[in-house]
Design a protein around this motif. Structure first.
Motif, PDB file in Angstrom:
ATOM      1  N   PRO A  67       0.828  -1.213   0.000  1.00 32.13           N
ATOM      2  CA  PRO A  67       0.000   0.000   0.000  1.00 32.13           C
ATOM      3  C   PRO A  67       0.860   1.260   0.000  1.00 32.13           C
ATOM      4  N   ASN A  68       0.283   2.344  -0.440  1.00 31.57           N
ATOM      5  CA  ASN A  68       0.942   3.644  -0.365  1.00 31.57           C
ATOM      6  C   ASN A  68       1.043   4.045   1.107  1.00 31.57           C
ATOM      7  N   PRO A  69       2.256   4.278   1.613  1.00 40.48           N
ATOM      8  CA  PRO A  69       2.383   4.645   3.032  1.00 40.48           C
ATOM      9  C   PRO A  69       1.534   5.840   3.434  1.00 40.48           C
ATOM     10  N   ASP A  70       1.290   6.753   2.497  1.00 43.22           N
ATOM     11  CA  ASP A  70       0.491   7.940   2.819  1.00 43.22           C
ATOM     12  C   ASP A  70      -0.961   7.581   3.136  1.00 43.22           C
ATOM     13  N   ASN A  71      -1.396   6.395   2.688  1.00 42.22           N
ATOM     14  CA  ASN A  71      -2.796   6.009   2.868  1.00 42.22           C
ATOM     15  C   ASN A  71      -3.000   4.988   3.993  1.00 42.22           C
ATOM     16  N   LEU A  72      -1.949   4.683   4.742  1.00 43.03           N
ATOM     17  CA  LEU A  72      -2.075   3.679   5.793  1.00 43.03           C
ATOM     18  C   LEU A  72      -2.962   4.166   6.920  1.00 43.03           C
ATOM     19  N   GLN A  73      -3.894   3.306   7.329  1.00 45.04           N
ATOM     20  CA  GLN A  73      -4.668   3.530   8.543  1.00 45.04           C
ATOM     21  C   GLN A  73      -4.264   2.452   9.536  1.00 45.04           C
ATOM     22  N   PHE A  74      -4.181   2.824  10.802  1.00 40.79           N
ATOM     23  CA  PHE A  74      -3.631   1.900  11.783  1.00 40.79           C
ATOM     24  C   PHE A  74      -4.409   0.582  11.799  1.00 40.79           C
ATOM     25  N   GLY A  75      -3.694  -0.521  11.519  1.00 38.55           N
ATOM     26  CA  GLY A  75      -4.262  -1.856  11.616  1.00 38.55           C
ATOM     27  C   GLY A  75      -5.163  -2.278  10.480  1.00 38.55           C
ATOM     28  N   LYS A  76      -5.298  -1.476   9.416  1.00 34.98           N
ATOM     29  CA  LYS A  76      -6.226  -1.807   8.340  1.00 34.98           C
ATOM     30  C   LYS A  76      -5.614  -2.731   7.292  1.00 34.98           C
ATOM     31  N   ASN A  77      -4.310  -2.612   7.075  1.00 34.77           N
ATOM     32  CA  ASN A  77      -3.635  -3.450   6.093  1.00 34.77           C
ATOM     33  C   ASN A  77      -2.913  -4.592   6.790  1.00 34.77           C
ATOM     34  N   VAL A  78      -2.886  -5.758   6.163  1.00 33.68           N
ATOM     35  CA  VAL A  78      -2.182  -6.909   6.738  1.00 33.68           C
ATOM     36  C   VAL A  78      -1.149  -7.427   5.743  1.00 33.68           C
ATOM     37  N   GLU A  86      11.782 -15.044  12.501  1.00 33.24           N
ATOM     38  CA  GLU A  86      11.619 -15.611  11.165  1.00 33.24           C
ATOM     39  C   GLU A  86      10.412 -15.002  10.454  1.00 33.24           C
ATOM     40  N   PHE A  87       9.338 -14.828  11.189  1.00 34.33           N
ATOM     41  CA  PHE A  87       8.130 -14.236  10.617  1.00 34.33           C
ATOM     42  C   PHE A  87       8.407 -12.813  10.132  1.00 34.33           C
ATOM     43  N   VAL A  88       9.086 -12.012  10.957  1.00 35.29           N
ATOM     44  CA  VAL A  88       9.395 -10.632  10.580  1.00 35.29           C
ATOM     45  C   VAL A  88      10.330 -10.598   9.379  1.00 35.29           C
ATOM     46  N   ALA A  89      11.304 -11.508   9.336  1.00 29.35           N
ATOM     47  CA  ALA A  89      12.216 -11.570   8.195  1.00 29.35           C
ATOM     48  C   ALA A  89      11.442 -11.844   6.904  1.00 29.35           C
ATOM     49  N   MET A  90      10.457 -12.753   6.975  1.00 30.08           N
ATOM     50  CA  MET A  90       9.646 -13.057   5.794  1.00 30.08           C
ATOM     51  C   MET A  90       8.796 -11.877   5.351  1.00 30.08           C
ATOM     52  N   GLU A  91       8.295 -11.113   6.315  1.00 28.67           N
ATOM     53  CA  GLU A  91       7.366 -10.018   6.010  1.00 28.67           C
ATOM     54  C   GLU A  91       8.046  -8.659   5.931  1.00 28.67           C
ATOM     55  N   SER A  92       9.366  -8.641   5.890  1.00 29.86           N
ATOM     56  CA  SER A  92      10.092  -7.371   5.997  1.00 29.86           C
ATOM     57  C   SER A  92       9.822  -6.409   4.845  1.00 29.86           C
ATOM     58  N   ARG A  93       9.381  -6.918   3.692  1.00 28.17           N
ATOM     59  CA  ARG A  93       9.084  -6.012   2.584  1.00 28.17           C
ATOM     60  C   ARG A  93       7.906  -5.096   2.914  1.00 28.17           C
ATOM     61  N   HIS A  94       7.119  -5.488   3.914  1.00 27.69           N
ATOM     62  CA  HIS A  94       5.959  -4.687   4.310  1.00 27.69           C
ATOM     63  C   HIS A  94       6.322  -3.578   5.297  1.00 27.69           C
ATOM     64  N   ILE A  95       7.569  -3.520   5.740  1.00 27.46           N
ATOM     65  CA  ILE A  95       7.965  -2.467   6.677  1.00 27.46           C
ATOM     66  C   ILE A  95       8.358  -1.234   5.881  1.00 27.46           C
ATOM     67  N   PRO A  96       7.593  -0.146   5.952  1.00 26.14           N
ATOM     68  CA  PRO A  96       7.957   1.054   5.188  1.00 26.14           C
ATOM     69  C   PRO A  96       9.326   1.585   5.622  1.00 26.14           C
ATOM     70  N   SER A  97      10.149   1.926   4.646  1.00 23.89           N
ATOM     71  CA  SER A  97      11.495   2.443   4.943  1.00 23.89           C
ATOM     72  C   SER A  97      11.439   3.949   5.152  1.00 23.89           C
ATOM     73  N   ILE A  98      10.588   4.364   6.073  1.00 26.82           N
ATOM     74  CA  ILE A  98      10.362   5.780   6.361  1.00 26.82           C
ATOM     75  C   ILE A  98      10.364   5.960   7.869  1.00 26.82           C
TER      76      ILE A  98
END
Length: 397
Positions: A37-48, A138-150
């Motif tokens: 998702p676009n980081p500008d449009n993130l709402q807390f807890g809405k995206n998984v 391990e879970f965080v390593a797998m999902e790390s692409r979802h961590i915004p680099s901001i």
């Protein structure tokens, strides 16, 4: 804050059942990963994220094989204890990316210890903390692409433990499910670090927690009963409830945050006050961070740091005397949130005169985030490395 076991956990007899074993992790990858998702449009807890971590437990076996599977719905019997008797607890924690793009966890051992404490309080099974941290890494390593680099963004992690066995008998769970889901997030409050307004509710109106209850544990039953009070104060123009307790209207928590007060004393020194952990207050991770940072960076420089009771009467009198410099809340979601004013019994109490640049809240947010993002190398920040077993054959896709 301590990671020592509680009397509840220490009283449990030795078990011959299977322990949580990270080396048995099986991974089934999501073949249709979502677009970020676009980081500008993130709402807390809405995206998984694309996956979830889950581990079954049974009274006859112990902990079963852990799995990372594509994110999806759970299938649970309608008579399960989680639905009927609130056999449930959870945690809130975050993963961050540092300037080198490496994922980091922030004080994960404290959250894991608190989850075990909560599980013991509501008759759910506890687990080996080291094994769970390995699985979480391990879970965080797998999902790390979802961590915004901001800066200011992170991956919110929600570990949950629920009782799943069917039946309407009021008895401890005989089966349970431990799972973790994740959500990329920005600021918890829409206006970021803008000061919020509280409305104080005394215990003749609403009660969040009481001595001997479960207020110091992170269980779902603490939250649903608070929603009507939250809706009530929002209708009156406030952002959050300030929970008071007892005949002296002692300050406890603000919404789902721990509360801090900065008082200028007659000597010219300043006092940083937060209510004590008396069993009615959640031992927040960022609460502990603020106390430790204050003792490290402020004590000895004209500051006194105290965990003590403070009443609304004292808070108002301090404000009237011009000695209330600042009030702020802390929590995993909001990190540090300044409080602009408190409404109480038809009056509005201004919460300080400190400028934003000089406020303790601003300093604490800066100091905590520096460690969260690895700018200030510290033991609180744990680099996430994929486990060796992640390279083993995956589960059948």
């Amino acid at each position: 804050m301590t990671t020592e076991q509680s009397p509840l956990m220490m009283a449990a007899p030795p078990s011959t059942l299977a322990a949580l074993d990270a080396s048995k992790l099986r991974v089934t990858r999501n073949l249709k990963p979502a677009e970020l998702p676009n980081p500008d449009n993130l709402q807390f807890g809405k995206n998984v994220t694309d996956h979830m971590l889950q581990v079954q437990w049974s009274e006859s076996h112990g902990w079963h094989e852990p799995q990372i599977v594509p994110y999806g719905n759970l299938s649970i019997d309608p008579t399960a204890g989680v639905f009927n008797y609130a056999f449930e607890c959870f945690e809130g924690m975050k993963a961050y990316k540092d300037a080198q793009g490496r994922p980091r966890l922030f004080r994960p051992e404290v959250n894991i210890a608190r989850l075990n404490e909560s599980a013991a309080r509501v008759a759910l099974p506890t687990f080996d903390s080291t094994a769970f941290l390995a699985l979480l890494s391990e879970f965080v390593a797998m999902e790390s692409r979802h961590i915004p680099s901001i800066r200011g963004y992170s991956l919110y992690l929600r570990p949950v433990l629920i009782g799943t066995n069917p039946g309407l008998s009021v008895s401890p769970p005989t089966t349970a499910l431990l799972y973790v889901v994740a959500s990329p997030v920005g600021s918890y409050f829409k206006d970021g670090t803008k000061a919020i307004t509280l409305e104080a509710a005394n215990s003749s109106q609403w009660v969040r927690a009481w001595p001997g209850g479960s207020g110091c544990h992170k269980v779902g039953a603490n939250y649903a009963p608070c929603m009507m009070a939250e809706a009530w104060v929002r209708q009156r123009g406030s952002d959050q409830v300030l929970w008071l307790f007892g005949e002296h209207n002692l300050v406890t928590e603000a919404g789902t945050m721990n509360l801090f007060v900065v008082i200028r004393r007659p000597t010219g020194d300043r006092e940083l006050v937060t209510p004590p952990l008396d069993g009615t207050i959640l031992p927040g991770v960022n609460r502990d961070c603020v106390l430790r940072l204050a003792r490290e960076k402020l004590e000895g420089h004209g500051w006194v740091v105290r965990e003590r009771s403070i009443s609304m009467g004292e808070l108002e009198a301090t404000a009237v005397a011009g000695n209330l410099e600042e009030v702020f809340g802390t929590g995993t979601a909001a990190v540090v949130s300044p409080i602009g004013s408190i409404r109480w019994e038809g009056r509005e109490i201004s919460c300080g005169t400190s400028s934003v640049q000089e406020s303790v809240a601003t300093k604490m947010r800066k100091w905590i985030e520096a460690r969260q993002y690895g700018e200030d190398e510290h033991e609180w920040s744990v680099l996430v490395d994929g486990l060796d077993h992640a390279k083993s054959p995956e589960a059948k896709l």
